[in-house]
Design a protein around this motif. Sequence first.
Motif, PDB file in Angstrom:
ATOM      1  N   VAL B 117       9.964  -6.781   2.595  1.00  0.00           N
ATOM      2  CA  VAL B 117       9.752  -5.576   3.524  1.00  0.00           C
ATOM      3  C   VAL B 117       8.366  -5.374   3.576  1.00  0.00           C
ATOM      4  CG1 VAL B 117      10.067  -3.138   3.457  1.00  0.00           C
ATOM      5  CG2 VAL B 117      11.886  -4.484   2.771  1.00  0.00           C
ATOM      6  N   ALA B 118       7.589  -5.492   4.478  1.00  0.00           N
ATOM      7  CA  ALA B 118       6.314  -5.397   4.691  1.00  0.00           C
ATOM      8  C   ALA B 118       5.786  -4.137   4.246  1.00  0.00           C
ATOM      9  CB  ALA B 118       5.830  -5.736   6.084  1.00  0.00           C
ATOM     10  N   ALA B 119       4.618  -4.234   3.281  1.00  0.00           N
ATOM     11  CA  ALA B 119       3.969  -3.078   2.850  1.00  0.00           C
ATOM     12  C   ALA B 119       3.165  -2.421   4.172  1.00  0.00           C
ATOM     13  CB  ALA B 119       2.875  -3.641   1.583  1.00  0.00           C
ATOM     14  N   ARG B 120       3.041  -1.247   4.462  1.00  0.00           N
ATOM     15  CA  ARG B 120       2.527  -0.758   5.392  1.00  0.00           C
ATOM     16  C   ARG B 120       0.906  -0.914   5.127  1.00  0.00           C
ATOM     17  NH1 ARG B 120       5.387   4.182   3.049  1.00  0.00           N
ATOM     18  NH2 ARG B 120       4.134   5.138   1.496  1.00  0.00           N
ATOM     19  N   HIS B 121       0.482  -1.091   6.325  1.00  0.00           N
ATOM     20  CA  HIS B 121      -1.249  -1.574   6.189  1.00  0.00           C
ATOM     21  C   HIS B 121      -1.753  -1.349   7.581  1.00  0.00           C
ATOM     22  CE1 HIS B 121       1.166  -4.970   8.079  1.00  0.00           C
ATOM     23  NE2 HIS B 121       0.275  -5.053   8.755  1.00  0.00           N
ATOM     24  N   ILE B 122      -3.269  -1.109   7.549  1.00  0.00           N
ATOM     25  CA  ILE B 122      -4.024  -1.114   8.680  1.00  0.00           C
ATOM     26  C   ILE B 122      -4.815  -2.143   8.862  1.00  0.00           C
ATOM     27  CG2 ILE B 122      -5.694   0.321   9.893  1.00  0.00           C
ATOM     28  CD1 ILE B 122      -4.639   2.928   8.744  1.00  0.00           C
ATOM     29  N   ASP B 170       7.106  -0.009   9.184  1.00  0.00           N
ATOM     30  CA  ASP B 170       8.421  -0.562   9.783  1.00  0.00           C
ATOM     31  C   ASP B 170       9.272   0.600  10.569  1.00  0.00           C
ATOM     32  OD1 ASP B 170       9.907   0.992   7.705  1.00  0.00           O
ATOM     33  OD2 ASP B 170       9.755  -1.008   6.153  1.00  0.00           O
ATOM     34  N   THR B 171      10.722   0.179  10.708  1.00  0.00           N
ATOM     35  CA  THR B 171      11.287   1.079  11.449  1.00  0.00           C
ATOM     36  C   THR B 171      11.685   2.294  10.592  1.00  0.00           C
ATOM     37  OG1 THR B 171      13.138  -0.454  11.199  1.00  0.00           O
ATOM     38  CG2 THR B 171      12.097  -0.286  13.274  1.00  0.00           C
ATOM     39  N   ASP B 172      12.162   2.179   9.155  1.00  0.00           N
ATOM     40  CA  ASP B 172      12.272   3.143   8.301  1.00  0.00           C
ATOM     41  C   ASP B 172      11.227   4.391   8.337  1.00  0.00           C
ATOM     42  OD1 ASP B 172      14.977   2.293   7.761  1.00  0.00           O
ATOM     43  OD2 ASP B 172      14.145   1.194   5.942  1.00  0.00           O
ATOM     44  N   GLU B 173       9.999   3.591   7.995  1.00  0.00           N
ATOM     45  CA  GLU B 173       8.731   4.616   8.160  1.00  0.00           C
ATOM     46  C   GLU B 173       8.745   5.280   9.273  1.00  0.00           C
ATOM     47  OE1 GLU B 173       6.456   2.066   4.673  1.00  0.00           O
ATOM     48  OE2 GLU B 173       6.334   1.427   6.623  1.00  0.00           O
TER      49      GLU B 173
END
Lengths: 190, 190
Positions: B117-122, B170-173
């Motif tokens: 699950v990819a960690a959110r990032h900028i 991701d889509t959940d976020e």
Amino acid sequence: MKKVPVGVSARHIHLSQEHIEILFGKGYELKVLKDLSQPGQYAAEETVAVVGPKGRFDKVRILGPARSKTQLEISRTDSYALGIPAPVRESGDIAGTPGVKIIGPAGEVEIEEGVIVAARHIHFHTEDAKKWGIEDKQKLRVRVIGERPLIFEDVIARVSDQFALDMHIDTDEANAAGVKNGGEAIILDE
Amino acid sequence: MKKVPVGVSARHIHLSQEHIEILFGKGYELKVLKDLSQPGQYAAEETVAVVGPKGRFDKVRILGPARSKTQLEISRTDSYALGIPAPVRESGDIAGTPGVKIIGPAGEVEIEEGVIVAARHIHFHTEDAKKWGIEDKQKLRVRVIGERPLIFEDVIARVSDQFALDMHIDTDEANAAGVKNGGEAIILDE
């Protein structure tokens, strides 16, 4: 510190007595599977199927007791799977929301409205709310302590002497935070 | 104000050249369907099926170009559907993660690891990061302006002169925030 337990709501449905009888038969009464955190509320043994234009869910848990109006609560992810553009609403505020077809063992019913994505909220017993200076309908900022920490804004306070302290979020919100049922949240001060 | 566009990552897969050839045939090259926000990256026309112990997804988009290691990126919701307990990781950090079976038109491959699950990032271009005083790997707090506002904490800054400014969730976020691809986020100052 204003600590609140987290309850994760999977998709579920509340049924009116009229709809319970259409779906399960005349005079039918739901059987209690498990009591929920809010006094008097329970997960029923029974499930129904719900059908939208794009998909269906075969085993949607019924929460009891019967309510005055039937209401299906789903996540945004579920809304895409069903093809039903449910708005984010507070429980009970269903005017103008989309409908859905509901199928039970004894019959089926098509409701005209009642499908929502439940707005995240915290149930407070009157005493908890008084102690923390929180008022009914106040919007709160709440940090959820999960694998992926985040702060939910616009969390609605719901205060009643019929409620027990519990924060309710849906599965999308829980997955975004990396938190599970029984996790922990902190109400922030400003 | 540090405004950043939001890119919502649906489930997708990066393939090694070796795996592309097993799945699609010797010497196969991916076809570009659409360029992505990051320079040189693209969504390919091709999809594969991925299969876990509990479920499968039949049309998982391949993102190109080929990478040194195959990596499947899914949401937490997807991980439950597949029955694969993928951890939250940064892209490329796949040591010890679960594997998955991948099926293409010419063959199939079972990877030993690579599901995250990819960690959110900028992504920041070096110039954006310099202008805003942001360093590579810094953890940021970011408010996403959606139907259900929230603040993501621990958002990882990734800085390179190969990157274009974009926040990846991701889509959940995205569903938890009520934001869609092309939405807007604000990096908070503390």
